[in-house]
Design a protein around this motif. Sequence first.
Motif, mmCIF file in Angstrom:
data_model
loop_
_atom_site.group_PDB
_atom_site.id
_atom_site.type_symbol
_atom_site.label_atom_id
_atom_site.label_comp_id
_atom_site.label_asym_id
_atom_site.label_seq_id
_atom_site.Cartn_x
_atom_site.Cartn_y
_atom_site.Cartn_z
ATOM 1 N N ALA A 5 0.837 -1.205 0.000
ATOM 2 C CA ALA A 5 0.000 0.000 0.000
ATOM 3 C C ALA A 5 0.865 1.244 0.000
ATOM 4 N N THR A 6 0.269 2.324 -0.453
ATOM 5 C CA THR A 6 0.860 3.640 -0.282
ATOM 6 C C THR A 6 -0.184 4.486 0.426
ATOM 7 N N ILE A 7 0.290 5.335 1.325
ATOM 8 C CA ILE A 7 -0.607 6.192 2.090
ATOM 9 C C ILE A 7 -0.402 7.616 1.608
ATOM 10 N N PRO A 8 -1.437 8.241 1.120
ATOM 11 C CA PRO A 8 -1.279 9.600 0.606
ATOM 12 C C PRO A 8 -0.909 10.596 1.706
ATOM 13 N N HIS A 9 0.020 11.475 1.362
ATOM 14 C CA HIS A 9 0.414 12.562 2.258
ATOM 15 C C HIS A 9 0.970 13.682 1.391
ATOM 16 N N PRO A 10 0.681 14.943 1.723
ATOM 17 C CA PRO A 10 1.124 16.045 0.859
ATOM 18 C C PRO A 10 2.627 16.311 0.878
ATOM 19 N N SER A 11 3.335 15.907 1.928
ATOM 20 C CA SER A 11 4.754 16.264 2.047
ATOM 21 C C SER A 11 5.719 15.109 1.871
ATOM 22 N N ILE A 12 5.289 13.903 2.197
ATOM 23 C CA ILE A 12 6.189 12.750 2.155
ATOM 24 C C ILE A 12 5.520 11.585 1.450
ATOM 25 N N ARG A 13 6.346 10.650 1.028
ATOM 26 C CA ARG A 13 5.841 9.421 0.418
ATOM 27 C C ARG A 13 5.859 8.341 1.495
ATOM 28 N N ILE A 14 4.741 7.651 1.672
ATOM 29 C CA ILE A 14 4.630 6.592 2.676
ATOM 30 C C ILE A 14 4.247 5.304 1.962
ATOM 31 N N SER A 15 5.100 4.284 2.107
ATOM 32 C CA SER A 15 4.866 2.992 1.462
ATOM 33 C C SER A 15 4.908 1.889 2.505
ATOM 34 N N ILE A 16 4.065 0.877 2.298
ATOM 35 C CA ILE A 16 4.055 -0.300 3.166
ATOM 36 C C ILE A 16 4.437 -1.500 2.313
ATOM 37 N N PHE A 17 5.455 -2.223 2.753
ATOM 38 C CA PHE A 17 5.958 -3.400 2.046
ATOM 39 C C PHE A 17 5.789 -4.631 2.925
ATOM 40 N N HIS A 18 5.893 -5.793 2.289
ATOM 41 C CA HIS A 18 5.894 -7.053 3.028
ATOM 42 C C HIS A 18 7.082 -7.879 2.538
ATOM 43 N N MET A 19 7.860 -8.386 3.516
ATOM 44 C CA MET A 19 9.016 -9.210 3.177
ATOM 45 C C MET A 19 9.423 -10.022 4.401
ATOM 46 N N ASN A 20 9.674 -11.308 4.200
ATOM 47 C CA ASN A 20 10.183 -12.181 5.259
ATOM 48 C C ASN A 20 9.395 -12.063 6.564
ATOM 49 N N GLU A 21 8.083 -12.185 6.462
ATOM 50 C CA GLU A 21 7.197 -12.151 7.630
ATOM 51 C C GLU A 21 7.267 -10.842 8.411
ATOM 52 N N LYS A 22 7.607 -9.768 7.704
ATOM 53 C CA LYS A 22 7.649 -8.441 8.316
ATOM 54 C C LYS A 22 6.925 -7.442 7.413
ATOM 55 N N PHE A 23 6.299 -6.481 8.055
ATOM 56 C CA PHE A 23 5.767 -5.330 7.344
ATOM 57 C C PHE A 23 6.790 -4.217 7.503
ATOM 58 N N ILE A 24 7.136 -3.581 6.415
ATOM 59 C CA ILE A 24 8.135 -2.518 6.416
ATOM 60 C C ILE A 24 7.448 -1.239 5.959
ATOM 61 N N VAL A 25 7.553 -0.213 6.783
ATOM 62 C CA VAL A 25 6.969 1.082 6.459
ATOM 63 C C VAL A 25 8.107 2.031 6.131
ATOM 64 N N LYS A 26 8.058 2.599 4.933
ATOM 65 C CA LYS A 26 9.110 3.517 4.501
ATOM 66 C C LYS A 26 8.498 4.890 4.280
ATOM 67 N N LEU A 27 9.089 5.884 4.936
ATOM 68 C CA LEU A 27 8.707 7.275 4.757
ATOM 69 C C LEU A 27 9.855 7.956 4.038
ATOM 70 N N GLU A 28 9.563 8.649 2.947
ATOM 71 C CA GLU A 28 10.602 9.282 2.144
ATOM 72 C C GLU A 28 10.320 10.768 1.971
ATOM 73 N N ALA A 29 11.385 11.557 2.115
ATOM 74 C CA ALA A 29 11.311 12.998 1.877
ATOM 75 C C ALA A 29 12.627 13.397 1.214
ATOM 76 N N GLY A 30 12.564 13.714 -0.063
ATOM 77 C CA GLY A 30 13.790 14.073 -0.788
ATOM 78 C C GLY A 30 14.806 12.948 -0.706
ATOM 79 N N PRO A 31 16.054 13.265 -0.332
ATOM 80 C CA PRO A 31 17.098 12.241 -0.301
ATOM 81 C C PRO A 31 17.121 11.429 1.005
ATOM 82 N N MET A 32 16.140 11.652 1.873
ATOM 83 C CA MET A 32 16.149 11.004 3.184
ATOM 84 C C MET A 32 14.991 10.025 3.300
ATOM 85 N N GLU A 33 15.194 9.004 4.144
ATOM 86 C CA GLU A 33 14.102 8.080 4.411
ATOM 87 C C GLU A 33 14.181 7.581 5.851
#
Length: 83
Positions: A5-33
């Motif tokens: 999934a991706t969660i809409p937000h006006p300033s950052i990108r929010i993505s939810i991933f699944h891998m190896n029995e884990k949910f990974i939430v990544k927040l990205e803003a420019g060159p940082m995460e």
Amino acid sequence: MRILATIPHPSIRISIFHMNEKFIVKLEAGPMEQVFKFSQGEVSGPEQIEKILDATFIQKALDRFNEMFLAFGEAKERQTKLL
């Protein structure tokens, strides 16, 4: 790693991933995460993760991004002065 999934937000990108029995939430803003990991036993799925990422959580993440941006800029400035 598979994106769930991706969660809409006006300033950052929010993505939810699944891998190896884990949910990974990544927040990205420019060159940082920022990355947060949840085991499948901690949360039931993306819907519960979205509830965890409430306004307070997002605001604290935005504050951390600002701190990261400032620290990165200061480090680059120090390096430039050395050259």
